[in-house]
Write a protein that holds these residues in place. Structure first.
Motif, mmCIF file in Angstrom:
data_model
loop_
_atom_site.group_PDB
_atom_site.id
_atom_site.type_symbol
_atom_site.label_atom_id
_atom_site.label_comp_id
_atom_site.label_asym_id
_atom_site.label_seq_id
_atom_site.Cartn_x
_atom_site.Cartn_y
_atom_site.Cartn_z
ATOM 1 N N MET A 104 39.015 -29.503 -69.610
ATOM 2 C CA MET A 104 40.091 -30.325 -70.179
ATOM 3 C C MET A 104 41.452 -29.657 -69.973
ATOM 4 O O MET A 104 42.443 -30.323 -69.641
ATOM 5 C CB MET A 104 39.849 -30.551 -71.682
ATOM 6 C CG MET A 104 38.732 -31.529 -71.975
ATOM 7 S SD MET A 104 38.604 -31.962 -73.715
ATOM 8 C CE MET A 104 37.868 -30.492 -74.395
ATOM 9 N N THR A 105 41.509 -28.357 -70.127
ATOM 10 C CA THR A 105 42.756 -27.631 -69.965
ATOM 11 C C THR A 105 43.256 -27.752 -68.531
ATOM 12 O O THR A 105 44.451 -27.967 -68.292
ATOM 13 C CB THR A 105 42.576 -26.144 -70.343
ATOM 14 O OG1 THR A 105 42.096 -26.059 -71.678
ATOM 15 C CG2 THR A 105 43.871 -25.372 -70.225
ATOM 16 N N LYS A 106 42.351 -27.610 -67.581
ATOM 17 C CA LYS A 106 42.740 -27.765 -66.167
ATOM 18 C C LYS A 106 43.309 -29.153 -65.912
ATOM 19 O O LYS A 106 44.293 -29.307 -65.198
ATOM 20 C CB LYS A 106 41.542 -27.514 -65.251
ATOM 21 C CG LYS A 106 41.188 -26.064 -65.106
ATOM 22 C CD LYS A 106 40.024 -25.870 -64.161
ATOM 23 C CE LYS A 106 39.650 -24.424 -64.061
ATOM 24 N NZ LYS A 106 38.495 -24.197 -63.156
ATOM 25 N N GLU A 107 42.716 -30.169 -66.509
ATOM 26 C CA GLU A 107 43.208 -31.546 -66.345
ATOM 27 C C GLU A 107 44.594 -31.686 -66.968
ATOM 28 O O GLU A 107 45.471 -32.336 -66.405
ATOM 29 C CB GLU A 107 42.234 -32.545 -66.982
ATOM 30 C CG GLU A 107 40.951 -32.730 -66.236
ATOM 31 C CD GLU A 107 41.174 -33.312 -64.845
ATOM 32 O OE1 GLU A 107 41.965 -34.275 -64.710
ATOM 33 O OE2 GLU A 107 40.560 -32.805 -63.884
ATOM 34 N N TRP A 108 44.808 -31.107 -68.148
ATOM 35 C CA TRP A 108 46.089 -31.221 -68.812
ATOM 36 C C TRP A 108 47.208 -30.528 -68.024
ATOM 37 O O TRP A 108 48.352 -30.945 -68.046
ATOM 38 C CB TRP A 108 46.040 -30.605 -70.212
ATOM 39 C CG TRP A 108 45.175 -31.344 -71.185
ATOM 40 C CD1 TRP A 108 44.825 -32.657 -71.171
ATOM 41 C CD2 TRP A 108 44.542 -30.777 -72.328
ATOM 42 N NE1 TRP A 108 44.019 -32.951 -72.239
ATOM 43 C CE2 TRP A 108 43.822 -31.823 -72.976
ATOM 44 C CE3 TRP A 108 44.505 -29.502 -72.903
ATOM 45 C CZ2 TRP A 108 43.103 -31.628 -74.133
ATOM 46 C CZ3 TRP A 108 43.791 -29.332 -74.060
ATOM 47 C CH2 TRP A 108 43.090 -30.371 -74.668
#
Length: 91
Positions: free
Chosen positions: A85-89
């Motif tokens: 999720m962090t990579k996507e954000w």
């Protein structure tokens, strides 16, 4: 001034010398009462990995209980899911 460990050792030595069961029972009662009062605001680990006690407010204890309930219900993200999720954000 003595440190905590020295004081504990002196107390243990005194207790070992006591030959009166009534006195020993009173000491045990006192310690039990202290533990009952103390445990209300303390989170500790049965495996004794913590060397100190952590005091929480009632609000913090409520949040901890809610988090534990979330875990029991499976309402959480794994570390890997959070990384994805962090990579996507960050894109």
């Amino acid at each position: 001034m003595e440190n905590m460990n020295e004081q504990k050792l002196k107390l243990i030595q005194k207790i070992v010398r006591i030959d009166d069961i009534q006195v020993l029972l009173k000491i045990e009662d006192y310690i039990s009462e202290f533990e009952k009062k103390d445990i209300k605001n303390i989170v500790s680990d049965d495996t004794a990995i913590y060397q100190s006690k952590i005091h929480f407010t009632n609000e913090q204890l409520k949040m901890i209980k809610e988090a534990e309930q979330d875990i029991e219900n499976g309402d959480f993200y794994t570390n890997e899911e959070v990384r994805k999720m962090t990579k996507e954000w960050l894109k």
